[in-house]
Design an enzyme around this catalytic site. Structure first.
Site, mmCIF file in Angstrom:
data_model
loop_
_atom_site.group_PDB
_atom_site.id
_atom_site.type_symbol
_atom_site.label_atom_id
_atom_site.label_comp_id
_atom_site.label_asym_id
_atom_site.label_seq_id
_atom_site.Cartn_x
_atom_site.Cartn_y
_atom_site.Cartn_z
ATOM 1 N N LYS A 1 -0.002 -27.756 25.802
ATOM 2 C CA LYS A 1 -0.513 -26.475 25.286
ATOM 3 C C LYS A 1 -1.593 -26.837 24.279
ATOM 4 O O LYS A 1 -1.317 -27.208 23.150
ATOM 5 C CB LYS A 1 0.626 -25.704 24.597
ATOM 6 C CG LYS A 1 0.519 -24.198 24.644
ATOM 7 C CD LYS A 1 -0.765 -23.616 24.071
ATOM 8 C CE LYS A 1 -0.743 -23.507 22.560
ATOM 9 N NZ LYS A 1 -2.063 -23.143 21.999
ATOM 10 N N GLY B 1 0.410 -30.548 14.018
ATOM 11 C CA GLY B 1 -0.126 -29.285 13.529
ATOM 12 C C GLY B 1 0.399 -28.998 12.139
ATOM 13 O O GLY B 1 0.750 -29.913 11.388
ATOM 14 N N SER B 2 0.471 -27.727 11.825
ATOM 15 C CA SER B 2 0.825 -27.339 10.453
ATOM 16 C C SER B 2 2.339 -27.321 10.235
ATOM 17 O O SER B 2 3.119 -27.196 11.194
ATOM 18 C CB SER B 2 0.263 -25.945 10.182
ATOM 19 O OG SER B 2 0.858 -25.028 11.076
ATOM 20 N N GLY C 1 5.560 -26.331 12.701
ATOM 21 C CA GLY C 1 6.570 -27.377 12.900
ATOM 22 C C GLY C 1 7.976 -26.853 12.657
ATOM 23 O O GLY C 1 8.906 -27.126 13.422
ATOM 24 N N GLU D 1 4.242 -34.195 13.673
ATOM 25 C CA GLU D 1 3.208 -34.813 12.836
ATOM 26 C C GLU D 1 2.531 -33.665 12.106
ATOM 27 O O GLU D 1 1.806 -32.891 12.722
ATOM 28 C CB GLU D 1 2.164 -35.532 13.702
ATOM 29 C CG GLU D 1 2.696 -36.676 14.518
ATOM 30 C CD GLU D 1 2.995 -37.902 13.694
ATOM 31 O OE1 GLU D 1 2.648 -37.934 12.498
ATOM 32 O OE2 GLU D 1 3.612 -38.820 14.247
ATOM 33 N N CYS E 1 -6.127 -35.009 9.324
ATOM 34 C CA CYS E 1 -4.790 -34.907 8.714
ATOM 35 C C CYS E 1 -4.598 -35.921 7.608
ATOM 36 O O CYS E 1 -3.931 -35.644 6.622
ATOM 37 C CB CYS E 1 -3.713 -35.073 9.776
ATOM 38 S SG CYS E 1 -3.873 -36.603 10.697
ATOM 39 N N GLU F 1 -2.369 -28.245 1.246
ATOM 40 C CA GLU F 1 -3.395 -28.813 2.119
ATOM 41 C C GLU F 1 -4.472 -27.765 2.405
ATOM 42 O O GLU F 1 -4.161 -26.658 2.820
ATOM 43 C CB GLU F 1 -2.736 -29.236 3.435
ATOM 44 C CG GLU F 1 -3.704 -29.877 4.389
ATOM 45 C CD GLU F 1 -3.055 -30.195 5.720
ATOM 46 O OE1 GLU F 1 -2.342 -29.333 6.267
ATOM 47 O OE2 GLU F 1 -3.266 -31.311 6.219
HETATM 48 P P1 NAD Z 1 -1.341 -25.077 13.828
HETATM 49 O O1 NAD Z 1 0.029 -25.518 13.452
HETATM 50 O O2 NAD Z 1 -1.765 -23.711 13.501
HETATM 51 O O3 NAD Z 1 -1.520 -25.209 15.407
HETATM 52 C C1 NAD Z 1 -1.202 -26.409 16.093
HETATM 53 C C2 NAD Z 1 -0.833 -26.064 17.516
HETATM 54 O O4 NAD Z 1 0.361 -25.298 17.488
HETATM 55 C C3 NAD Z 1 -1.881 -25.240 18.263
HETATM 56 O O5 NAD Z 1 -1.957 -25.698 19.587
HETATM 57 C C4 NAD Z 1 -1.288 -23.834 18.219
HETATM 58 O O6 NAD Z 1 -1.671 -23.059 19.310
HETATM 59 C C5 NAD Z 1 0.196 -24.145 18.286
HETATM 60 N N1 NAD Z 1 1.037 -23.063 17.756
HETATM 61 C C6 NAD Z 1 0.727 -22.132 16.813
HETATM 62 N N2 NAD Z 1 1.769 -21.290 16.620
HETATM 63 C C7 NAD Z 1 2.762 -21.714 17.433
HETATM 64 C C8 NAD Z 1 4.087 -21.266 17.676
HETATM 65 N N3 NAD Z 1 4.595 -20.217 17.052
HETATM 66 N N4 NAD Z 1 4.831 -21.955 18.571
HETATM 67 C C9 NAD Z 1 4.347 -23.039 19.208
HETATM 68 N N5 NAD Z 1 3.085 -23.497 19.037
HETATM 69 C C10 NAD Z 1 2.302 -22.848 18.157
HETATM 70 O O7 NAD Z 1 -2.304 -26.178 13.247
HETATM 71 P P2 NAD Z 1 -3.895 -26.237 13.347
HETATM 72 O O8 NAD Z 1 -4.443 -25.199 12.453
HETATM 73 O O9 NAD Z 1 -4.305 -26.257 14.776
HETATM 74 O O10 NAD Z 1 -4.162 -27.700 12.763
HETATM 75 C C11 NAD Z 1 -4.177 -27.972 11.414
HETATM 76 C C12 NAD Z 1 -2.893 -28.592 10.956
HETATM 77 O O11 NAD Z 1 -2.569 -29.734 11.747
HETATM 78 C C13 NAD Z 1 -2.998 -29.116 9.551
HETATM 79 O O12 NAD Z 1 -1.851 -28.793 8.816
HETATM 80 C C14 NAD Z 1 -3.103 -30.626 9.731
HETATM 81 O O13 NAD Z 1 -2.704 -31.408 8.666
HETATM 82 C C15 NAD Z 1 -2.243 -30.836 10.908
HETATM 83 N N6 NAD Z 1 -2.579 -32.108 11.544
HETATM 84 C C16 NAD Z 1 -1.711 -33.170 11.410
HETATM 85 C C17 NAD Z 1 -2.016 -34.398 11.978
HETATM 86 C C18 NAD Z 1 -1.070 -35.573 11.892
HETATM 87 O O14 NAD Z 1 -1.226 -36.535 12.628
HETATM 88 N N7 NAD Z 1 -0.081 -35.550 11.031
HETATM 89 C C19 NAD Z 1 -3.203 -34.548 12.681
HETATM 90 C C20 NAD Z 1 -4.081 -33.461 12.771
HETATM 91 C C21 NAD Z 1 -3.748 -32.236 12.207
#
Ligand code: NAD
Length: 496
Positions: free
Chosen positions: A189, A242-243, A247, A265, A300, A399
């Site tokens: 996804k 992601g965020s 998570g 992550e 990140c 962040e």
């Molecule tokens: P996000 O959590 O909003 O989205 C990440 C993914 O999750 C997207 O594909 C989104 O469509 C999906 N998503 C959103 N809501 C969901 C739900 N309810 N159920 C399942 N999936 C869902 O994050 P973002 O804004 O895309 O990215 C930024 C975040 O990612 C920041 O917090 C950043 O630190 C983190 N990040 C971490 C790393 C790492 O390796 N630790 C790397 C890159 C980014």
């Protein structure tokens, strides 16, 4: 390296309406809904993606399960999987210019970074796990003579992959490559604002000979398609970057459905600590500026909290400002730009909210703090530095995921350690010092998944990446990542 002529030609390519990729076939979302793809370069829509829903996720999971059970991938010899994945890596490399430009149009990362960090890095990751997978052995337990205890490593089954928009190919490959190498089938996804390269990646995997149904992609929103994947009863694991809030939701989905394993992550607020005895303060300033501002801070592991020892504070800030003002923000498809666009107008608004709050809380704006290049229609932000930041301020705790740096001052090593660890996160960090003992003490004392010494970033595929504390659990990269996508099975055999 990629040339400006190639970039200019590729950036004019028609993209059109992109469909889902399920069971080796392109198809519309059920109901036919789509989402526009807006480029942060100019704020214009240049393509669309299918807006997949729960029914599409179900189709993809059914297809992945069927492919897994059939065994043409999951039970193929590791040597065969290696051959297909090696071909896959070659195709990604061959199409690197196309993938890089497509990705930059989608998420605005400067091309000179995106080219290396996205397709080339993804190709390297796929090759690494292709090479690794026929070198992973099971075990024989040290038992009594009359029994044989075997420990087999088996693929999990269907793995869901959910990634963010900052580096969809690089981060996607960190999960996709070991999951496939171990024999799993996957449903990806992609992030809704940067889906195009992952769709193309699935086509290249098919071209390399990956059997139908092993690699499916369902585009769509996180709250609908992502949630459906997280809740699906026939998904064995979710690998997520992601965020933090999303998570947490994935853990809830797992608890509410089939207890699928979840690897997270998440974000960071990584401390970058400069001691007065750093080997080269000028270089430390240049690397620190790059370590927060490249890709508009949407990294990140970005060093978003700079801790500077009081005795060199003023001179270091001068060097930092010099290094920062040299960074050129501009069209991410122009090779001369050091920093491209913020990924979306929403993200830019969010970043500016952090700036307003930092000012309100009494931090001092040193440079930046504003939207720039408005005439382009795109989302661009000036690299922003605040000093006089204290540990209670939002800028020291939350962040931003944007080009905003908060600077704090410390006197002693103990104070540096205390400040570095005064966060709920624990993703990355750095220490600049020429004292070997200080460096080693700091490596032990900082609660983070990575501690850089006299550098920032750049760790390659051979070492794990992931967080302590609320930065998540389950490591990407290195041979350790394979463990996430395999399960152990014991065979206890009586020898009579
Ligand atoms: P996000 O959590 O909003 O989205 C990440 C993914 O999750 C997207 O594909 C989104 O469509 C999906 N998503 C959103 N809501 C969901 C739900 N309810 N159920 C399942 N999936 C869902 O994050 P973002 O804004 O895309 O990215 C930024 C975040 O990612 C920041 O917090 C950043 O630190 C983190 N990040 C971490 C790393 C790492 O390796 N630790 C790397 C890159 C980014």
């Amino acid at each position: 390296m990629i040339s400006q002529d190639t970039i200019d030609t590729l950036s004019k390519a028609e993209v059109g309406a992109r469909q889902l990729f399920i069971d080796g076939t392109q198809m519309d979302a059920q109901g036919g809904a789509s989402l526009p793809v807006i480029s942060p370069i100019d704020g214009r829509s240049f393509a669309s993606i299918a807006d997949g829903g729960a029914a599409d996720i179900d189709r993809a999971v059914v297809s992945a399960r069927k492919a897994f059970e059939k065994g043409s991938w999951s039970r193929a010899t590791p040597a065969f999987r290696k051959k297909v994945l090696t071909k896959f890596a070659e195709l990604v490399e061959k199409h690197a210019p196309e993938l890089a430009v497509l990705g930059v149009r989608d998420n605005g990362t400067e091309i000179n970074m995106a080219y290396k960090a996205e397709p080339l890095s993804a190709a390297g990751t796929i090759r690494y796990y292709a090479e690794a997978i026929d070198k992973v052995y099971g075990e024989i337990a040290p038992t009594a003579d009359n029994v044989l205890g075997l420990i087999h490593k088996e693929p999990l089954g269907v793995v869901g992959v959910i990634v963010p928009w900052n580096f969809p190919l690089m981060i996607g490959a960190w999960k996709i490559a070991p999951a496939l190498a171990a024999g799993n089938a996957i449903v990806v996804k992609p992030p809704e604002i940067a889906s195009l390269t992952l769709l193309r990646l699935a086509e290249l995997a098919a071209e390399a000979g990956l059997p139908e149904g092993v690699f499916n992609v369902v585009t769509g929103s996180g709250s609908v398609a992502g949630e459906a994947l997280g809740l699906h009863m026939d998904v064995d694991a979710i690998a997520f970057t992601g965020s933090g809030p999303v998570g947490r939701r994935l853990l809830e989905y797992s608890a509410r459905s089939n207890l699928k394993r979840v690897f997270l992550e998440l974000g960071g607020k990584s401390p970058n600590i400069v001691f007065a005895n750093a080997p080269d303060l000028k270089q430390a300033a240049v690397v620190s500026a790059n370590g927060i501002f490249r890709n508009s801070g949407q990294v990140c592991v970005a060093g978003s909290r700079l801790l500077v020892q009081a005795s060199i504070y003023d001179s270091f800030m001068d060097e930092l400002l010099k290094a920062t003002t040299k960074l050129k923000v501009g069209d991410p498809l122009d090779l001369s730009s050091d920093i491209g666009a913020v990924s979306s107008a929403e993200q830019l608004t969010k970043n500016l909210g952090f700036v307003a709050k930092a000012e309100e809380e009494g931090a001092r704006l040193v440079t930046g703090g504003e939207r720039i290049l408005t005439e382009t229609g795109g989302s661009y932000m000036a690299p922003t530095i605040f000093d006089n930041v204290t540990e209670e301020m939002q800028l020291a705790r939350e962040e931003v995921f944007g080009p905003v740096l908060g600077v704090l001052r410390f006197e002693t090593e103990e104070e540096a350690v205390r400040l570095a660890n005064a966060t709920v996160y624990g993703l990355a960090s750095a220490v600049w010092t020429s004292n070997l003992s200080t460096a080693h003490r700091m490596v032990r004392a900082i609660n983070a998944g990575v501690v850089h010494v006299n550098t920032y970033g750049g760790a390659d595929i051979t070492v794990p990446l992931g967080g302590f504390k609320q930065s998540g659990f389950g490591r990407d990269k290195s041979l350790h990542a394979i463990e996430k996508y395999t399960d152990l099975k014991t065979a206890w055999i009586a020898l009579g």
